[in-house]
Write a protein that holds these residues in place. Structure first.
Motif, PDB file in Angstrom:
ATOM      1  N   GLN A 192       0.858  -1.170   0.000  1.00 42.86           N
ATOM      2  CA  GLN A 192       0.000   0.000   0.000  1.00 42.86           C
ATOM      3  C   GLN A 192       0.902   1.230   0.000  1.00 42.86           C
ATOM      4  O   GLN A 192       1.966   1.223   0.624  1.00 42.86           O
ATOM      5  N   LEU A 193       0.498   2.281  -0.710  1.00 42.27           N
ATOM      6  CA  LEU A 193       1.333   3.476  -0.763  1.00 42.27           C
ATOM      7  C   LEU A 193       1.304   4.211   0.579  1.00 42.27           C
ATOM      8  O   LEU A 193       0.266   4.281   1.233  1.00 42.27           O
ATOM      9  N   PRO A 194       2.440   4.770   1.019  1.00 42.81           N
ATOM     10  CA  PRO A 194       2.477   5.497   2.290  1.00 42.81           C
ATOM     11  C   PRO A 194       1.765   6.851   2.168  1.00 42.81           C
ATOM     12  O   PRO A 194       1.588   7.356   1.059  1.00 42.81           O
ATOM     13  N   GLU A 195       1.368   7.420   3.295  1.00 41.57           N
ATOM     14  CA  GLU A 195       0.742   8.746   3.261  1.00 41.57           C
ATOM     15  C   GLU A 195       1.778   9.833   3.490  1.00 41.57           C
ATOM     16  O   GLU A 195       2.781   9.616   4.155  1.00 41.57           O
ATOM     17  N   VAL A 196       1.487  11.020   2.927  1.00 43.17           N
ATOM     18  CA  VAL A 196       2.349  12.177   3.169  1.00 43.17           C
ATOM     19  C   VAL A 196       1.438  13.309   3.640  1.00 43.17           C
ATOM     20  O   VAL A 196       0.305  13.441   3.179  1.00 43.17           O
ATOM     21  N   ASP A 197       1.937  14.125   4.574  1.00 45.31           N
ATOM     22  CA  ASP A 197       1.140  15.168   5.220  1.00 45.31           C
ATOM     23  C   ASP A 197       0.973  16.392   4.305  1.00 45.31           C
ATOM     24  O   ASP A 197       1.920  17.148   4.089  1.00 45.31           O
ATOM     25  N   LEU A 198      -0.245  16.576   3.782  1.00 47.13           N
ATOM     26  CA  LEU A 198      -0.522  17.693   2.870  1.00 47.13           C
ATOM     27  C   LEU A 198      -0.469  19.035   3.593  1.00 47.13           C
ATOM     28  O   LEU A 198       0.083  20.019   3.075  1.00 47.13           O
ATOM     29  N   ASP A 199      -1.044  19.105   4.814  1.00 46.85           N
ATOM     30  CA  ASP A 199      -1.061  20.382   5.545  1.00 46.85           C
ATOM     31  C   ASP A 199       0.350  20.869   5.862  1.00 46.85           C
ATOM     32  O   ASP A 199       0.658  22.053   5.708  1.00 46.85           O
ATOM     33  N   ALA A 200       1.188  19.923   6.298  1.00 49.93           N
ATOM     34  CA  ALA A 200       2.582  20.293   6.597  1.00 49.93           C
ATOM     35  C   ALA A 200       3.280  20.793   5.340  1.00 49.93           C
ATOM     36  O   ALA A 200       4.089  21.723   5.386  1.00 49.93           O
ATOM     37  N   THR A 201       2.938  20.195   4.186  1.00 45.02           N
ATOM     38  CA  THR A 201       3.547  20.620   2.920  1.00 45.02           C
ATOM     39  C   THR A 201       3.068  22.028   2.548  1.00 45.02           C
ATOM     40  O   THR A 201       3.864  22.864   2.098  1.00 45.02           O
ATOM     41  N   MET A 202       1.761  22.307   2.762  1.00 37.34           N
ATOM     42  CA  MET A 202       1.245  23.653   2.469  1.00 37.34           C
ATOM     43  C   MET A 202       1.953  24.685   3.346  1.00 37.34           C
ATOM     44  O   MET A 202       2.294  25.777   2.886  1.00 37.34           O
ATOM     45  N   ARG A 239       4.912  24.491   4.516  1.00 35.70           N
ATOM     46  CA  ARG A 239       6.246  24.613   3.954  1.00 35.70           C
ATOM     47  C   ARG A 239       6.235  25.564   2.744  1.00 35.70           C
ATOM     48  O   ARG A 239       7.139  26.387   2.570  1.00 35.70           O
ATOM     49  N   ILE A 240       5.181  25.441   1.929  1.00 42.02           N
ATOM     50  CA  ILE A 240       5.060  26.297   0.749  1.00 42.02           C
ATOM     51  C   ILE A 240       4.911  27.767   1.158  1.00 42.02           C
ATOM     52  O   ILE A 240       5.520  28.656   0.575  1.00 42.02           O
ATOM     53  N   SER A 275      10.593  29.664  -0.829  1.00 38.51           N
ATOM     54  CA  SER A 275      11.686  28.808  -1.284  1.00 38.51           C
ATOM     55  C   SER A 275      12.994  29.572  -1.322  1.00 38.51           C
ATOM     56  O   SER A 275      13.030  30.761  -1.580  1.00 38.51           O
ATOM     57  N   LYS A 276      14.087  28.847  -1.065  1.00 38.71           N
ATOM     58  CA  LYS A 276      15.401  29.488  -1.091  1.00 38.71           C
ATOM     59  C   LYS A 276      16.115  29.219  -2.408  1.00 38.71           C
ATOM     60  O   LYS A 276      17.196  29.706  -2.629  1.00 38.71           O
ATOM     61  N   ASP A 277      15.469  28.376  -3.236  1.00 42.56           N
ATOM     62  CA  ASP A 277      16.177  27.956  -4.436  1.00 42.56           C
ATOM     63  C   ASP A 277      16.328  29.062  -5.461  1.00 42.56           C
ATOM     64  O   ASP A 277      15.393  29.777  -5.762  1.00 42.56           O
ATOM     65  N   GLU A 278      17.516  29.171  -6.000  1.00 47.76           N
ATOM     66  CA  GLU A 278      17.722  30.093  -7.106  1.00 47.76           C
ATOM     67  C   GLU A 278      17.729  29.282  -8.394  1.00 47.76           C
ATOM     68  O   GLU A 278      17.908  28.076  -8.374  1.00 47.76           O
ATOM     69  N   GLU A 331       9.461  11.063   4.430  1.00 47.99           N
ATOM     70  CA  GLU A 331       8.346  12.005   4.592  1.00 47.99           C
ATOM     71  C   GLU A 331       8.839  13.438   4.408  1.00 47.99           C
ATOM     72  O   GLU A 331       8.275  14.213   3.645  1.00 47.99           O
ATOM     73  N   GLU A 332       9.922  13.761   5.101  1.00 48.10           N
ATOM     74  CA  GLU A 332      10.533  15.084   5.030  1.00 48.10           C
ATOM     75  C   GLU A 332      10.893  15.433   3.572  1.00 48.10           C
ATOM     76  O   GLU A 332      10.592  16.511   3.073  1.00 48.10           O
ATOM     77  N   CYS A 333      11.515  14.471   2.917  1.00 49.91           N
ATOM     78  CA  CYS A 333      11.978  14.651   1.553  1.00 49.91           C
ATOM     79  C   CYS A 333      10.785  14.795   0.583  1.00 49.91           C
ATOM     80  O   CYS A 333      10.796  15.646  -0.305  1.00 49.91           O
ATOM     81  N   ALA A 334       9.752  13.983   0.780  1.00 46.12           N
ATOM     82  CA  ALA A 334       8.579  14.027  -0.104  1.00 46.12           C
ATOM     83  C   ALA A 334       7.867  15.383   0.020  1.00 46.12           C
ATOM     84  O   ALA A 334       7.447  15.967  -0.983  1.00 46.12           O
ATOM     85  N   GLN A 335       7.748  15.901   1.251  1.00 45.67           N
ATOM     86  CA  GLN A 335       7.131  17.225   1.441  1.00 45.67           C
ATOM     87  C   GLN A 335       7.945  18.284   0.704  1.00 45.67           C
ATOM     88  O   GLN A 335       7.397  19.168   0.039  1.00 45.67           O
ATOM     89  N   ASP A 336       9.244  18.176   0.843  1.00 45.84           N
ATOM     90  CA  ASP A 336      10.134  19.132   0.205  1.00 45.84           C
ATOM     91  C   ASP A 336      10.022  19.089  -1.324  1.00 45.84           C
ATOM     92  O   ASP A 336      10.000  20.123  -1.986  1.00 45.84           O
ATOM     93  N   VAL A 337       9.933  17.874  -1.867  1.00 46.38           N
ATOM     94  CA  VAL A 337       9.806  17.703  -3.318  1.00 46.38           C
ATOM     95  C   VAL A 337       8.502  18.349  -3.806  1.00 46.38           C
ATOM     96  O   VAL A 337       8.490  19.082  -4.809  1.00 46.38           O
ATOM     97  N   MET A 338       7.403  18.111  -3.077  1.00 44.92           N
ATOM     98  CA  MET A 338       6.116  18.657  -3.516  1.00 44.92           C
ATOM     99  C   MET A 338       6.085  20.186  -3.379  1.00 44.92           C
ATOM    100  O   MET A 338       5.493  20.882  -4.204  1.00 44.92           O
ATOM    101  N   ALA A 339       6.741  20.717  -2.340  1.00 46.51           N
ATOM    102  CA  ALA A 339       6.831  22.179  -2.192  1.00 46.51           C
ATOM    103  C   ALA A 339       7.650  22.773  -3.348  1.00 46.51           C
ATOM    104  O   ALA A 339       7.320  23.848  -3.865  1.00 46.51           O
TER     105      ALA A 339
END
Ligand SMILES: [Zn+2]
Ligand SMILES: [Zn+2]
Lengths: 217, 181
Positions: free
Chosen positions: A64-74, A76-77, A81-84, B52-60
């Motif tokens: 089964q595919l693992p879950e990833v936290d959408l709220d935590a990702t938002m 983060r967004i 971003s620091k990327d150039e 998990e940390e890495c996947a969040q970072d990739v999606m961001a």
């Protein structure tokens, strides 16, 4: 650069696409691809294979595919971003990746003599392989040598010839354990190369063998 | 297992994120790709926390770099794969990853719909061709991408069915060059 004749092979492009090359080789590959549309397109194809592998990824332990936290990702967004973004170098400038490792242009390189007019500058990378710039004055020979692992050489300026072929700006020479060669810079321009190895070279001359530990080549 | 309709849908989602910071489009693409990125990382030996940390970072990163995605040169899966690969090297191997320079200076012209369609079709065909590879060969390719095979262990002749997608990407690059003149 339209006249590039010697390109990366599939093995190197696949490894670079998969992210399995040592840092030193990555630098040579990234620099060549900046100069070469053909290899950039071939890399694109290998990366597409990676895309398929990602689509089909299922964890080894569960089916089964693992879950990833959408709220935590938002969240983060929202933090930004620091990327150039790296854009193409102006003609005459070094590719950005190489520029970063040198900390400037070819004029800023701190050369060290390795004898017979040849100079080198070792660039800082992880220890699983090493990469150096080589400065070979026009008409000069690099001591004849064999290889314990793989040697990947990219011409940045000028050209050299060895027993096998001629290598000009943008060309890649791939040498492996079976190859021995004596590269000679062509007469008209000093030659500058970027060269990565995953094992020390084997020199055939006695003097070079004695000097080798001190020169780190 | 994969069809062009899905691929075109992901392209549309990325464009809506780029043009309107569309959270619904992001949630849709997240539901599909985030678990796959995490599974991909875990399969290459990363523990669950780091994956998990890495996947969040990739999606961001997908959100922040949506303006850089070019659907005439890659499918969204391919693009996400390259982001995940680079993050894995950054975070786990603690190495820099030298990257080729991007091709263009400024914002690129919107790619032609026909070019996007063709590239996405070729990507889907590649997926089919890979699924049909003899098991031994497919296994080898998987190992290479999941980090179980070093560069010296990869045979020089991979025999991967890349022919058409190679020329598609080459055409896209040529078109881009001409557009810049
Ligand atoms: Zn090339
Ligand atoms: Zn050599």
């Amino acid at each position: 650069m339209d006249q590039i004749k010697h390109h990366l092979n599939d093995q190197l492009l696949l490894s670079y696409a998969a992210g399995n090359l040592p840092e030193a080789f990555n630098l040579v590959v990234a620099t060549h691809i900046t100069m070469c549309d053909e290899c950039r397109a071939r890399l694109g194809a290998f990366e597409a294979v990676g895309g398929v592998m990602l689509q089909d990824a299922v964890p080894a332990s569960a089916n089964q595919l693992p879950e990833v936290d959408l709220d935590a990702t938002m969240a983060r967004i929202e933090r930004g971003s620091k990327d150039e973004i790296r854009v193409a170098a102006k003609s005459g400038e070094l590719p950005a990746a190489l520029h970063d490792y040198i900390g400037g242009s070819l004029a800023d390189v701190k050369w060290r003599s390795v004898g017979m007019g040849v100079r080198q500058a070792i660039l800082p990378t992880s220890k699983d392989a090493s990469v150096r710039l080589l400065y070979i004055p026009a008409g000069t020979k690099v001591p004849d040598h064999g290889h314990r692992g793989m040697e990947l050489t990219l011409v940045l300026q000028g050209a050299f010839r060895d027993e096998h072929d001629r290598f000009g700006p943008g060309d890649i020479e791939i040498a492996t354990e079976e190859d021995e060669h004596t590269p000679i810079a062509e007469m008209d321009v000093d030659c500058i190369c970027l060269s990565a190895t995953d094992a020390p070279l084997k020199f055939n001359g006695l003097l070079q063998r004695i000097a080798q530990p001190f020169l780190r080549i | 297992s994969r069809n062009v309709k899905d691929d075109l849908r992901w392209v549309e989602c990325v464009q809506r994120i780029r043009d309107a910071q569309d959270r619904a489009a992001f949630a849709e693409i997240f539901r599909h790709f985030a678990p796959r990125v995490k599974a991909f990382l875990m399969k290459s030996g990363t523990d669950a926390g780091m994956a998990e940390e890495c996947a969040q970072d990739v999606m961001a990163t997908l959100w922040h770099k949506s303006h850089l995605f070019d659907p005439a040169r890659a499918s969204v899966s391919t693009w996400v794969f390259t982001i995940a690969r680079n993050r894995r090297i950054d975070m786990l191997r603690k190495q820099r990853r030298p990257e080729p320079d991007e091709l263009t200076w400024g914002p690129e012209p919107e790619p032609e719909a026909a070019d996007v369609m063709e590239l996405q079709q070729e990507s889907a065909r590649l997926a089919e061709a890979l699924a049909e590879l003899p098991e031994k060969q497919r296994d080898l390719v998987q190992k290479a991408f999941f980090g179980d095979l070093s560069h010296s262990e990869i045979a020089a002749e991979t025999g991967l069915p890349l022919g058409t997608i190679k020329s598609r990407i080459r055409l896209a690059l040529e078109r881009l060059r001409h557009a810049m003149k």
